[in-house]
Write a protein that holds these residues in place. Structure first.
Motif, PDB file in Angstrom:
ATOM      1  N   ALA A 419      76.259   4.086  11.044  1.00 48.64           N
ATOM      2  CA  ALA A 419      76.744   5.518  11.124  1.00 48.64           C
ATOM      3  C   ALA A 419      77.507   6.195  11.914  1.00 48.64           C
ATOM      4  O   ALA A 419      78.586   6.456  12.371  1.00 48.64           O
ATOM      5  N   LYS A 454      75.371  12.829   6.920  1.00 50.17           N
ATOM      6  CA  LYS A 454      74.411  11.753   6.681  1.00 50.17           C
ATOM      7  C   LYS A 454      75.424  10.434   7.793  1.00 50.17           C
ATOM      8  O   LYS A 454      74.613   8.890   7.929  1.00 50.17           O
ATOM      9  N   THR A 489      80.556   4.241   0.433  1.00 43.85           N
ATOM     10  CA  THR A 489      79.074   3.309   0.121  1.00 43.85           C
ATOM     11  C   THR A 489      78.200   5.215   0.399  1.00 43.85           C
ATOM     12  O   THR A 489      77.307   5.426  -0.683  1.00 43.85           O
ATOM     13  N   ALA A 490      78.467   5.503   1.629  1.00 43.80           N
ATOM     14  CA  ALA A 490      77.474   7.384   1.192  1.00 43.80           C
ATOM     15  C   ALA A 490      77.820   8.339   0.815  1.00 43.80           C
ATOM     16  O   ALA A 490      76.778   8.693   0.489  1.00 43.80           O
TER      17      ALA A 490
END
Length: 555
Positions: A419, A454, A489-490
Motif C-alpha cells: 500500500a 490505511k 478493497t481497502a
C-alpha cells in the motif's frame, strides 16, 4: 467451416422533412455453430480458440455463413462465398470507434474469463447521394449534416446465453461530449442539452459512441452504421419479414407527411422499400411518436431473427452474393470489424443466443420540461436498465446459463504492490454527472486522509475536478490493475468500481456523488433482476406482437 449462420440485421432512418427521421432495424443471428469467434479485449478484438481453415481453401468453397451483422442495424449475410473475399473487404468502410475524451477500457470478464460484447447500432439519415435522396426526405436536407436517427445498444452476455437491445429515442436531450474528428476538428462539449441524434454530425459515429459511453458507463466494443439505401438493398436480398398491424394503416397525414406505408389489417411479409417504410413510420403507429416507431422496429428485428432461425440455410448462390454485396456496401464499421473474417467471427458469437433469450427495450424516458416534443432519460428507470447491462444481468429476469466445462478461470490479476508504494490520485467528483449539486469542498483531501490512514501514504488530492454519480477507481495499464483493486478493497468498494481507462495515467479515485460524506460511499441500490416495465421489454419469441394504429391513419 460448416454450419449455417444467421445474422443480425437492423437498420433505421428518418425523414427530417417529415419532422420524423427514419429508422430501420433488422434481424438477429441464426442457428448455432461451433465456429470460433472473437471477443473484445483491452487491446482490441481477439480470436477465440478453434480450428482455422487455411486461406488457400477459401476460393474453392462457399461458406454457408459469412454473417455481416448489424448497424443500426444491420443484417447478417448468411453465406457469401470467400470467392469474393477481397472484393467484399473492399466494400467495407470504416471510421473511428470513439472520438470523445472519455474512453473506458473494455468490459470486465466474468469469473470464467468470458467477456460481454457491446455493439452500438446506428442508423444514419444521410441524403448525400442520389440513391438516398430518391428514398425520401425534404430537398432542403440533401447534402446536409447527417443525424443518428436510430441508436440501439446491443449487449451479448459474457456466457452468450442472452442478448439485450436498448433503443434510445432520437429526440432524447443530453449534454453532448467533447469530440475530435479524424480530420482534427474539435467539437466542444455542449453547455446545455441537445438532441442525441446530433452526435453523428460532431465528427462521425465515434462521437455517438462517446455520447452513449458517457451517459451509461457501458464500454462499447464496436459500432455498425447503415443508411437508407443499405436498408432497402438488404431487405430485398433477404426476402420477406412478417409484420402485423391491428387495423388497416396508411402513414400519410393531411399535409402529406408520413412514410407512405400502407398495409391491411393482419400479418404481411415485407421487404425492400416497404420494409424501409415500416421502419421509418411514425405517423400511424401508436401515439405517432418516436417511441411507437422504436416498438415497431423491435417487432421487425425479432421477426427477422425468427426468420433466420426457421430458414437457416440459404442455398441460392445469387441470393447469397446479393446479400453479401448489399451488407458490405451498406455499412460503416469501426476498425475492429473491417474485414469479412472479423464480421463472420462476430456473427458466430451472436448466433449462439436463442431467440427466446433476446430482449428488446426502449430507454425509459420522461417528457422534457424545457423543449416541447423532446424527452430525457428517466433518472431512476433508465439508470436501472443501464446498470443491468453494465453488470451483465439478463433483462428477461431469467438467470444466466450455467458455465460450460470449456470455460476457463481467468489468470489472477496483477499482484498489488504494498500500500505504501501505490500512488493514488484522488479527484472530487461529488457533483454527479448532472451537476445537480455543488461539489463538496475539500472532499478529495478528506478521502486522501482516509487512504493515508490505511497505509496509502502516496495518495494525493488532485486539483482537477470531475463528475461521477458513483465512486469509481480507474487505472491506465495492465500492471496497475492489482494496485487499483487493492485501493478498492481497502475502501470496501465492489470489483465493478474498478475500470481500466485511457482517461488517466495512473490509479485515480473519483469520489462520486454517492460519497459526499462519511468514511464510505452510500451502499448501491441492489441491481434489478428484470428490465423495468417502462422499458417496454419485448421477447424475441413473441410472434404474436402486433402494432396498434394511431386514430386517423386507417383506411
Amino acid at each position: 467451416m460448416s454450419g449455417p449462420t444467421g445474422g443480425l440485421r437492423v437498420s433505421q432512418s428518418s425523414v427530417r422533412g417529415e419532422g420524423a427521421p427514419a429508422h430501420a432495424p433488422g434481424g438477429i443471428p441464426g442457428a448455432a455453430s461451433g465456429t470460433p469467434g472473437t471477443v473484445p479485449g483491452p487491446r482490441g478484438p481477439r480470436r477465440l480458440r478453434g480450428p482455422v481453415r487455411p486461406a488457400g481453401r477459401r476460393g474453392r468453397r462457399v461458406l454457408r455463413g459469412i454473417a455481416i451483422a448489424l448497424s443500426v442495424i444491420v443484417l447478417a449475410t448468411a453465406g457469401a462465398g470467400y470467392l469474393y473475399y477481397r472484393h467484399l473487404n473492399g466494400n467495407i468502410r470504416t471510421d473511428a470507434l470513439n472520438l470523445g475524451d472519455h474512453k473506458l477500457g473494455g468490459s470486465r470478464p466474468n469469473a470464467f474469463g468470458q467477456t460481454p460484447l457491446n455493439i452500438l447500432l446506428i442508423g444514419s439519415d444521410a441524403r448525400d447521394d442520389v440513391k438516398n435522396q430518391e428514398l425520401g426526405g425534404a430537398k432542403d436536407t440533401f447534402g446536409g449534416t447527417p443525424l443518428a436517427d436510430v441508436q440501439m445498444l446491443l449487449h451479448v452476455s459474457a456466457d452468450r446465453s442472452n442478448m439485450s437491445v436498448v433503443s434510445m429515442p432520437r429526440d432524447t436531450l443530453l449534454k453532448l461530449p467533447k469530440c475530435t474528428g479524424t480530420d482534427g476538428k474539435t467539437y466542444e462539449a455542449t453547455q446545455g442539452r441537445r438532441p442525441v441524434n446530433e452526435s453523428l454530425g460532431r465528427g462521425g459515429p465515434g462521437c455517438t459512441v462517446a455520447t452513449w459511453q458517457e451517459l451509461t458507463g457501458i464500454p462499447i466494443d464496436h459500432f455498425m452504421m447503415i443508411d437508407f439505401k443499405g436498408v432497402v438493398a438488404m431487405a430485398d436480398a433477404i426476402g420477406g419479414v412478417p409484420v402485423c398491424v391491428k387495423q388497416n394503416v396508411y402513414s400519410r397525414n393531411h399535409e402529406g407527411k408520413g412514410s407512405g406505408l400502407k398495409l391491411a389489417k393482419g400479418t404481411h411479409p415485407i421487404k425492400g422499400i416497404q420494409a424501409l417504410q415500416w421502419l421509418r413510420t411514425r405517423y400511424g403507429f401508436e401515439d405517432g411518436s418516436d417511441i411507437g416507431r422504436a416498438h415497431a422496429q423491435h417487432m421487425y428485428m425479432n421477426s427477422m431473427a425468427r426468420q433466420f432461425r426457421q430458414n437457416a440455410k440459404l442455398s441460392n448462390p445469387l441470393k447469397l452474393h446479393s446479400l453479401a454485396e448489399a451488407a458490405t456496401k451498406a455499412m460503416v464499421v469501426d476498425p475492429g470489424l473491417d474485414r469479412i473474417d472479423l464480421l463472420y467471427d462476430l456473427s458466430v458469437e451472436l448466433k449462439k443466443v436463442p431467440t427466446g433469450r433476446i430482449t428488446m427495450t426502449t430507454m425509459p424516458w420522461v417528457g422534457s420540461t424545457s423543449w416541447s416534443g423532446k424527452v430525457e432519460p428517466s433518472t431512476a428507470d433508465a439508470q436501472k436498465l443501464f446498470t443491468m447491462v453494465r453488470d451483465d444481468v439478463p433483462l428477461d429476469g431469467k438467470p444466466p446459463a450455467k458455465a460450460t466445462a470449456a470455460a476457463t478461470t481467468p489468470p489472477p490479476a496483477d499482484p498489488a504492490a504494498p500500500a505504501a508504494e501505490i500512488p493514488v490520485m484522488v479527484r472530487n467528483a461529488t457533483s454527479g454527472k448532472d451537476h445537480g449539486e455543488a461539489r463538496v469542498r475539500g472532499r478529495a483531501s478528506d478521502v486522501v486522509a482516509l487512504l493515508t490512514g490505511k497505509g496509502f501514504t502516496k495518495a494525493k488530492a488532485d486539483t482537477e475536478g470531475a463528475a461521477e454519480d458513483t465512486t469509481v477507481i480507474r487505472y491506465a495499464t495492465a500492471d496497475q490493475a492489482g494496485d487499483a483493486q487493492a485501493v478498492a478493497t481497502a475502501l470496501g468498494l465492489p470489483a465493478s468500481a474498478v475500470q481500466r481507462s485511457t482517461d488517466v495515467s495512473g490509479v485515480t479515485l473519483f469520489v462520486g456523488k454517492d460519497w459526499r460524506e462519511g468514511d464510505k460511499p452510500a451502499p448501491p441500490a441492489p441491481t434489478p433482476s428484470k428490465a423495468p416495465d417502462t422499458a417496454r421489454p419485448l421477447n424475441g419469441d413473441d410472434d404474436g406482437a402486433c402494432m396498434d394504429i394511431q386514430p386517423g391513419f386507417t383506411w
